[in-house]
Design an enzyme around this catalytic site. Sequence first.
Site, PDB file in Angstrom:
ATOM      1  N   LYS A 124       1.090  -1.195   0.112  1.00 53.16           N
ATOM      2  CA  LYS A 124      -0.139   0.325   0.234  1.00 53.16           C
ATOM      3  C   LYS A 124       0.502   0.985  -0.392  1.00 53.16           C
ATOM      4  O   LYS A 124       1.842   1.147   0.019  1.00 53.16           O
ATOM      5  CB  LYS A 124      -1.286   0.016   1.620  1.00 53.16           C
ATOM      6  CG  LYS A 124      -1.881   0.725   0.883  1.00 53.16           C
ATOM      7  CD  LYS A 124      -3.225  -0.031   0.566  1.00 53.16           C
ATOM      8  CE  LYS A 124      -4.315   1.457   0.337  1.00 53.16           C
ATOM      9  NZ  LYS A 124      -5.643   0.263  -0.465  1.00 53.16           N
ATOM     10  N   ASP A 164      -7.130   4.286  -4.878  1.00 58.74           N
ATOM     11  CA  ASP A 164      -7.729   4.215  -3.194  1.00 58.74           C
ATOM     12  C   ASP A 164      -8.203   5.415  -2.981  1.00 58.74           C
ATOM     13  O   ASP A 164      -8.218   6.432  -4.146  1.00 58.74           O
ATOM     14  CB  ASP A 164      -6.466   3.656  -2.574  1.00 58.74           C
ATOM     15  CG  ASP A 164      -7.359   3.325  -1.092  1.00 58.74           C
ATOM     16  OD1 ASP A 164      -7.979   2.470  -1.488  1.00 58.74           O
ATOM     17  OD2 ASP A 164      -7.616   3.924  -0.100  1.00 58.74           O
ATOM     18  N   GLY A 235     -20.807   7.656   2.062  1.00 54.09           N
ATOM     19  CA  GLY A 235     -19.392   7.303   0.384  1.00 54.09           C
ATOM     20  C   GLY A 235     -20.236   7.572  -0.809  1.00 54.09           C
ATOM     21  O   GLY A 235     -21.231   7.592  -0.378  1.00 54.09           O
ATOM     22  N   PHE A 236     -19.618   9.129  -1.264  1.00 49.92           N
ATOM     23  CA  PHE A 236     -20.322   8.536  -2.635  1.00 49.92           C
ATOM     24  C   PHE A 236     -18.790   8.394  -3.582  1.00 49.92           C
ATOM     25  O   PHE A 236     -18.652   9.744  -4.243  1.00 49.92           O
ATOM     26  CB  PHE A 236     -20.795   9.812  -3.080  1.00 49.92           C
ATOM     27  CG  PHE A 236     -21.381   9.114  -4.607  1.00 49.92           C
ATOM     28  CD1 PHE A 236     -22.589   8.096  -4.421  1.00 49.92           C
ATOM     29  CD2 PHE A 236     -20.918   9.867  -5.942  1.00 49.92           C
ATOM     30  CE1 PHE A 236     -22.528   7.958  -5.576  1.00 49.92           C
ATOM     31  CE2 PHE A 236     -22.091   9.657  -6.816  1.00 49.92           C
ATOM     32  CZ  PHE A 236     -22.667   8.368  -7.208  1.00 49.92           C
ATOM     33  N   GLY A 237     -17.418   7.114  -4.109  1.00 49.46           N
ATOM     34  CA  GLY A 237     -16.576   7.425  -4.523  1.00 49.46           C
ATOM     35  C   GLY A 237     -16.538   6.537  -5.365  1.00 49.46           C
ATOM     36  O   GLY A 237     -17.726   5.810  -5.784  1.00 49.46           O
ATOM     37  N   ASN A 238     -15.273   6.168  -5.632  1.00 47.68           N
ATOM     38  CA  ASN A 238     -15.133   5.159  -6.652  1.00 47.68           C
ATOM     39  C   ASN A 238     -15.938   3.800  -6.376  1.00 47.68           C
ATOM     40  O   ASN A 238     -16.385   2.981  -7.070  1.00 47.68           O
ATOM     41  CB  ASN A 238     -13.504   4.348  -6.620  1.00 47.68           C
ATOM     42  CG  ASN A 238     -12.936   5.790  -7.457  1.00 47.68           C
ATOM     43  OD1 ASN A 238     -13.136   6.454  -8.418  1.00 47.68           O
ATOM     44  ND2 ASN A 238     -11.687   5.668  -6.274  1.00 47.68           N
ATOM     45  N   VAL A 239     -15.599   3.612  -4.550  1.00 43.87           N
ATOM     46  CA  VAL A 239     -16.362   2.389  -3.921  1.00 43.87           C
ATOM     47  C   VAL A 239     -17.899   2.638  -4.631  1.00 43.87           C
ATOM     48  O   VAL A 239     -18.794   1.652  -4.486  1.00 43.87           O
ATOM     49  CB  VAL A 239     -15.605   1.529  -3.217  1.00 43.87           C
ATOM     50  CG1 VAL A 239     -16.730   0.721  -2.555  1.00 43.87           C
ATOM     51  CG2 VAL A 239     -14.717   1.470  -3.398  1.00 43.87           C
ATOM     52  N   ALA A 240     -18.557   3.485  -3.639  1.00 46.45           N
ATOM     53  CA  ALA A 240     -20.244   3.301  -3.082  1.00 46.45           C
ATOM     54  C   ALA A 240     -20.584   3.935  -4.798  1.00 46.45           C
ATOM     55  O   ALA A 240     -22.182   3.424  -4.515  1.00 46.45           O
ATOM     56  CB  ALA A 240     -19.998   5.239  -2.180  1.00 46.45           C
ATOM     57  N   TRP A 241     -20.262   4.472  -5.159  1.00 47.68           N
ATOM     58  CA  TRP A 241     -21.368   4.384  -6.542  1.00 47.68           C
ATOM     59  C   TRP A 241     -21.689   2.630  -7.224  1.00 47.68           C
ATOM     60  O   TRP A 241     -22.948   2.593  -7.762  1.00 47.68           O
ATOM     61  CB  TRP A 241     -20.737   5.319  -7.288  1.00 47.68           C
ATOM     62  CG  TRP A 241     -19.232   5.042  -8.619  1.00 47.68           C
ATOM     63  CD1 TRP A 241     -18.336   5.644  -9.120  1.00 47.68           C
ATOM     64  CD2 TRP A 241     -19.537   4.355  -9.397  1.00 47.68           C
ATOM     65  NE1 TRP A 241     -17.876   5.584  -9.442  1.00 47.68           N
ATOM     66  CE2 TRP A 241     -18.241   4.286 -10.204  1.00 47.68           C
ATOM     67  CE3 TRP A 241     -20.944   4.128 -10.935  1.00 47.68           C
ATOM     68  CZ2 TRP A 241     -18.086   4.173 -11.827  1.00 47.68           C
ATOM     69  CZ3 TRP A 241     -20.354   3.497 -12.018  1.00 47.68           C
ATOM     70  CH2 TRP A 241     -19.118   3.136 -12.313  1.00 47.68           C
TER      71      TRP A 241
HETATM   72  P1  NDP Z   1     -12.919   7.945  -2.892  1.00 43.35           P
HETATM   73  O1  NDP Z   1     -11.662   8.479  -2.709  1.00 43.35           O
HETATM   74  O2  NDP Z   1     -13.265   8.214  -4.377  1.00 43.35           O
HETATM   75  O3  NDP Z   1     -13.887   8.035  -1.987  1.00 43.35           O
HETATM   76  C1  NDP Z   1     -14.565   8.317  -0.680  1.00 43.35           C
HETATM   77  C2  NDP Z   1     -15.493   8.449   0.051  1.00 43.35           C
HETATM   78  O4  NDP Z   1     -16.007   8.075   0.746  1.00 43.35           O
HETATM   79  C3  NDP Z   1     -15.803   9.715  -1.143  1.00 43.35           C
HETATM   80  O5  NDP Z   1     -17.381  10.118  -0.886  1.00 43.35           O
HETATM   81  C4  NDP Z   1     -15.809  10.829   0.219  1.00 43.35           C
HETATM   82  O6  NDP Z   1     -16.606  11.960   0.576  1.00 43.35           O
HETATM   83  C5  NDP Z   1     -16.228  10.147   1.630  1.00 43.35           C
HETATM   84  N1  NDP Z   1     -15.322  10.322   2.515  1.00 43.35           N
HETATM   85  C6  NDP Z   1     -14.102  10.536   2.668  1.00 43.35           C
HETATM   86  N2  NDP Z   1     -13.130  10.208   3.992  1.00 43.35           N
HETATM   87  C7  NDP Z   1     -14.491  10.670   5.118  1.00 43.35           C
HETATM   88  C8  NDP Z   1     -14.818  10.534   6.158  1.00 43.35           C
HETATM   89  N3  NDP Z   1     -14.013  10.776   6.858  1.00 43.35           N
HETATM   90  N4  NDP Z   1     -16.097  10.464   6.813  1.00 43.35           N
HETATM   91  C9  NDP Z   1     -16.830  10.699   5.732  1.00 43.35           C
HETATM   92  N5  NDP Z   1     -17.009  10.499   4.562  1.00 43.35           N
HETATM   93  C10 NDP Z   1     -15.745  10.132   4.097  1.00 43.35           C
HETATM   94  O7  NDP Z   1     -12.107   6.619  -2.160  1.00 43.35           O
HETATM   95  P2  NDP Z   1     -12.350   5.117  -2.441  1.00 43.35           P
HETATM   96  O8  NDP Z   1     -13.933   4.684  -3.090  1.00 43.35           O
HETATM   97  O9  NDP Z   1     -10.893   4.556  -3.421  1.00 43.35           O
HETATM   98  O10 NDP Z   1     -12.136   3.967  -1.332  1.00 43.35           O
HETATM   99  C11 NDP Z   1     -13.244   4.032   0.228  1.00 43.35           C
HETATM  100  C12 NDP Z   1     -12.670   2.822   0.265  1.00 43.35           C
HETATM  101  O11 NDP Z   1     -12.668   1.908  -0.103  1.00 43.35           O
HETATM  102  C13 NDP Z   1     -11.716   3.274   1.231  1.00 43.35           C
HETATM  103  O12 NDP Z   1     -11.762   2.356   2.417  1.00 43.35           O
HETATM  104  C14 NDP Z   1     -10.583   2.013   0.273  1.00 43.35           C
HETATM  105  O13 NDP Z   1      -9.607   2.040   1.281  1.00 43.35           O
HETATM  106  C15 NDP Z   1     -11.781   1.244  -0.106  1.00 43.35           C
HETATM  107  N6  NDP Z   1     -11.371   0.747  -1.148  1.00 43.35           N
HETATM  108  C16 NDP Z   1     -10.748   1.228  -2.299  1.00 43.35           C
HETATM  109  C17 NDP Z   1     -11.213  -0.179  -3.772  1.00 43.35           C
HETATM  110  C18 NDP Z   1     -10.945   0.552  -4.860  1.00 43.35           C
HETATM  111  O14 NDP Z   1     -10.781  -0.185  -5.765  1.00 43.35           O
HETATM  112  N7  NDP Z   1     -11.078   1.999  -5.036  1.00 43.35           N
HETATM  113  C19 NDP Z   1     -10.532  -1.017  -3.796  1.00 43.35           C
HETATM  114  C20 NDP Z   1     -11.080  -1.618  -2.076  1.00 43.35           C
HETATM  115  C21 NDP Z   1     -11.105  -0.902  -1.077  1.00 43.35           C
HETATM  116  P3  NDP Z   1     -15.412  13.775  -0.311  1.00 43.35           P
HETATM  117  O15 NDP Z   1     -14.842  12.765  -1.930  1.00 43.35           O
HETATM  118  O16 NDP Z   1     -16.279  14.606  -0.195  1.00 43.35           O
HETATM  119  O17 NDP Z   1     -14.072  13.596   0.913  1.00 43.35           O
END
Ligand code: NDP
Length: 445
Positions: A124, A164, A235-241
């Site tokens: 990592k 990530d 969340g609404f990032g890579n994983v959530a959507w």
């Molecule tokens: P992103 O940066 O794409 O999205 C993260 C999301 O979580 C965003 O919506 C962000 O909001 C929100 N967020 C971040 N920090 C906080 C917090 N402290 N409280 C509330 N919301 C928060 O990341 P990913 O979607 O890639 O990753 C999300 C999780 O999944 C992590 O734990 C990561 O390690 C895990 N993961 C990811 C993988 C991947 O393929 N990407 C693979 C396996 C696991 P905002 O953007 O407004 O900050």
Amino acid sequence: MKVKEILAELEKKHPGESEYHQAVKEVLESIEEVYNENPRFAKAGVLQRLVEPDRIFTFKVPWMDDKGNVQVNLGYRVQFNNAIGPYKGGLRFHPTVNLSILKFLGFEQIFKNSLTSLPMGGGKGGSDFDPKGKSENEVMRFCQAFMLELWKHIGPETDVPAGDIGVGGREIGFLYGMYKKLAQEHTGVLTGKGLNWGGSLIRPEATGFGGIYFAKEMLAMNNDSFEGKKVSVSGFGNVAWGAALKATQLGATVVTISGPDGYIYDPAGISCEKIDYMLDLRASNQDVVEPYAKKFPGSKFVKGKRPWEVKVDIALPCATQNELNGADAQILINNKVMLVAEVSNMGCTPEAIELFIKNKLLYAPGKAVNAGGVATSGLEMTQNSMKLNWNKDEVDEKLHSIMVNIHAACVKYGKRKDGYVDYVKGANIAGFLKVANAMVDQGLV
Ligand code: NDP
């Protein structure tokens, strides 16, 4: 093996690294029994070797912002264990990044990668750089400066980083561009690449899709499905959507998404068109959560709260570590939640996990549920080596079958006499055995 002694030693050697200690404790407690049943593990000192990374690179990343000011961030790469394949694991860019967080993520990655059945070790990396509020040019200059140091330590057969938190397709593009210039070659050194330059179909949504495929298996074992279920997502990032999209496709209604400032509650469901709208906002670097409530009548933004207070059937943490604590777990249990699947890494605190297991809830940990992301990265590496691209259905089918197999492995090692499946134990033992046996086979290295 005395778990307590190893943990005490670790805390003495690395004081204050609480996330790292948390991750190690969970794994050690789960595997204690199988470890003690196999004396060859102790003879080879497997655990003492496994809990320390092979090596850690720390470096400074100087770059210039748009105003011409010099900025300095810290960069890291933790190469944890390569017993079963090259180091593999994402890069996180977030102001909270420190060694404890990267070591916990790297440690978890060893077992997750082992569960996928693909030949990948654990690693990592990342930086305390915050991409939020930075211009595209600033992000590019930072990524280039970061890679100027990192490229010496990675390679398609040694260490293959991915994305990530804070590192998506855009950042991977800038990182890859710099690597290619320095190494003078086009190789599969990063995953999550763009489709036109070595990326795999389905990779952006793979973690979320895989998480839902895993949860679907959990439900199926109980003769149930996603059809008609209410789901909360954080969340609404890579994983959530990806998770929201696949759950919706399987007939569920996703009623929440969140950001660090609060969550959106939309009882009508965060459907596919709404997801597309938010992806457009994300792509143009805009805040997603607050504008949603303005755009879609009937939805509301709940400031300063987490989505776990909403009554749902299924809860999916998809944002960050320790985002669901004991109090949240108790609310979910009071609200009769039936399944909690961590799609984020270590999304639930130990207190929350204890409550879920005590109440015999369907609960599964991130290292199993979110393994579809790295599994599809593994499929991207295979496609790069073979110099070909599989189509969407081929990748999705492989991802699906990997998740079904991971679920079966968790059940194999986690099923109790009363029929309850302890997915934490199952995932840890299944992931550990393969790595431990490989370490013994390869001698003291
Ligand atoms: P992103 O940066 O794409 O999205 C993260 C999301 O979580 C965003 O919506 C962000 O909001 C929100 N967020 C971040 N920090 C906080 C917090 N402290 N409280 C509330 N919301 C928060 O990341 P990913 O979607 O890639 O990753 C999300 C999780 O999944 C992590 O734990 C990561 O390690 C895990 N993961 C990811 C993988 C991947 O393929 N990407 C693979 C396996 C696991 P905002 O953007 O407004 O900050």
